[in-house]
Enzyme design. Structure first.
Site, PDB file in Angstrom:
ATOM      1  CB  ALA A  53     -13.436   7.279  -2.077  1.00 23.74           C
ATOM      2  N   GLY A  54     -11.507   4.739  -2.523  1.00 26.09           N
ATOM      3  CA  GLY A  54     -11.070   3.811  -3.555  1.00 26.09           C
ATOM      4  C   GLY A  54      -9.817   3.030  -3.222  1.00 26.09           C
TER       5      GLY A  54
ATOM      6  N   GLY B 203     -15.662   2.837  -0.651  1.00 20.29           N
ATOM      7  CA  GLY B 203     -15.823   1.503  -0.083  1.00 20.29           C
ATOM      8  C   GLY B 203     -15.530   0.359  -1.042  1.00 20.29           C
TER       9      GLY B 203
ATOM     10  CE  LYS C 215     -15.304  12.894   2.642  1.00 22.62           C
ATOM     11  NZ  LYS C 215     -14.944  11.474   2.766  1.00 22.62           N
TER      12      LYS C 215
ATOM     13  CB  THR D  65     -13.739   0.624   3.382  1.00 22.52           C
ATOM     14  OG1 THR D  65     -14.805   1.573   3.451  1.00 22.52           O
ATOM     15  CG2 THR D  65     -14.317  -0.776   3.388  1.00 22.52           C
TER      16      THR D  65
END
EC number: 2.8.1.10
Lengths: 260, 70
Positions: free
Chosen positions: A190-191, A164, A103, A213
C-alpha cells in the site's frame, strides 16, 4: 556481473522470481486486469472473497480470466474490521481455493484504512494455529513487525502510505528498520503511486512490493504494470549493487592529471 | 408432500424442496461447486461433503467466490 536470473525470494517455503504482487481490484474489466497481470510479470495476485450473486450465477468470474493454476491467488481480508471477521473470511477462502497462503489485513477505520494492530496480532496467532500461512498488512513499526513474526506471520507487509493513496513511502527509516530486524520477507503493501516509489521500496531492502491502485488507476494500466515490473527489478538490483556514498560537495569524474 | 424449506442464502430468503442437500442448492442456483465455498450456519461446509449435508428449515448459508481485490 551477478546472475540476476538466480535472484529469487521465498515465503513459507514457496519460491518466486517476481518480487511484485499485484491486486485485481478497480480494473475496467477482466480483460484489462489479466493483461496488466501479464505485463507486470507477477506470479502472485491478491483477491477478495465476496458473496456470489445468486441472481446472476453465470456472470463471468475472475478465475475465468486469471488462471489460479498458473498464478498464485493470495486471498485477502479487505473490508474486515475484526479478527473474527478476517478469520471467517479466510476459512472460506481456504475452502474456495485450497490455499493456506493468505493476506491478512484487519482494518481500524474506513477513513485511513489503517490496520488495527491489536486485532491483527490476535488474528495472526489464531490463523497460524489453524495452519494458515498469513502474510500480514501492518503499520510501519519495527516492534509491531517483530511481534507479528513471533505470532506466526510468514511475511510482514508494512504500509508505505494509506491504501489507495499513491503518496509513496512516507517513512523510509521505519521500513528500513523492519527490513533489518525481520527474519521473514518484508513487502511494502500500500501507498506506492508510481514506478520510482516501487524502486525506493526495493532499494530499502524489501523483498517485494504489493500494489493495486497504482496500476489499475493509471491512464494506461498495462504500461504502468510494465513500468512497475522494471522499477522493482531496478530497485532490487540497486540494493544488491550497493549505492555509492553521498558527499556534500562535487567530486569530478574526469581525472585532474594531464589537464591542458 | 412436506412443505418447502425456507433458507437464507447470501442474506436473501430462498425456498428449496424438502430433503435437499447443499449440493442440490448450489446446483439449483446454477453455480459450479468447484468455484465457490459454502458456509452453513456459521461453519465451513467442506466441498467433499456438500452432497451429504441435508438442509433444514431456517438454515443460513453463505456462498462466496473470489473477486478482484487489493
Amino acid at each position: 556481473m551477478t546472475d540476476t536470473a538466480a535472484d529469487t525470494w521465498t515465503v513459507a517455503g514457496r519460491t518466486f522470481r517476481s518480487r511484485l504482487i499485484v491486486g485485481t481490484g478497480k480494473y475496467k474489466d477482466f480483460e484489462q486486469n489479466a493483461a496488466a497481470v501479464e505485463a507486470s510479470g507477477a506470479e502472485i495476485v491478491t483477491v477478495a472473497v465476496r458473496r456470489v450473486n445468486v441472481s446472476d450465477p453465470k456472470a463471468p468470474m475472475l478465475t475465468d480470466y486469471i488462471d489460479p493454476q498458473k498464478i498464485t491467488y493470495l486471498p485477502n481480508t479487505a473490508g474486515c474490521f475484526t479478527a473474527d471477521d478476517a478469520i471467517r473470511t479466510l476459512r472460506l477462502a481456504r475452502e474456495a481455493g485450497g490455499w493456506d497462503l493468505v493476506k491478512l489485513e484487519v482494518l481500524g477505520e474506513a477513513r485511513t484504512l489503517y490496520p488495527d494492530m491489536r486485532e491483527t496480532l490476535k488474528a495472526t496467532e489464531i490463523l497460524a494455529k489453524e495452519g494458515f500461512l498469513p502474510m500480514v498488512y501492518c503499520v510501519d513499526d519495527p516492534i509491531a513487525a517483530r511481534q507479528l513474526e513471533e505470532a506466526g506471520a510468514v511475511a510482514v507487509m508494512p504500509l508505505g502510505a494509506p491504501i489507495g493513496s499513491g503518496l509513496g513511502i512516507q517513512n523510509k527509516v521505519t521500513v528500513r528498520l523492519i527490513v533489518e530486524g525481520a527474519k521473514v520477507p518484508v513487502l511494502v503493501d500500500a501507498g506506492v503511486g508510481t514506478a520510482s516509489e516501487a524502486a525506493v521500496a526495493m532499494e530499502l531492502g524489501c523483498d517485494g512490493v504489493l500494489m493495486n491502485t497504482a496500476i489499475a488507476e493509471a491512464r494506461d494500466p498495462i504500461r504502468m504494470a510494465r513500468a512497475m515490473k522494471l522499477a522493482v527489478e531496478a530497485g532490487r538490483d540497486a540494493y544488491l549493487a550497493g549505492r555509492m556514498a553521498q558527499r556534500r560537495y562535487a567530486d569530478p569524474s574526469s581525472p585532474l592529471a594531464g589537464l591542458i | 408432500m412436506a412443505a418447502e424449506l425456507s433458507l437464507i442464502v447470501n442474506g436473501e430468503p430462498r425456498r428449496v424442496a424438502p430433503g435437499s442437500s447443499i449440493a442440490d442448492l448450489v446446483a439449483g442456483i446454477g453455480l459450479d461447486p468447484k468455484k465457490v465455498a459454502v458456509e452453513h450456519n456459521g461453519e465451513i461446509a467442506p466441498r467433499s461433503t456438500l452432497a451429504d449435508v441435508a438442509l433444514s428449515d431456517g438454515d443460513v448459508l453463505e456462498i462466496v467466490h473470489f473477486v478482484g481485490g487489493g
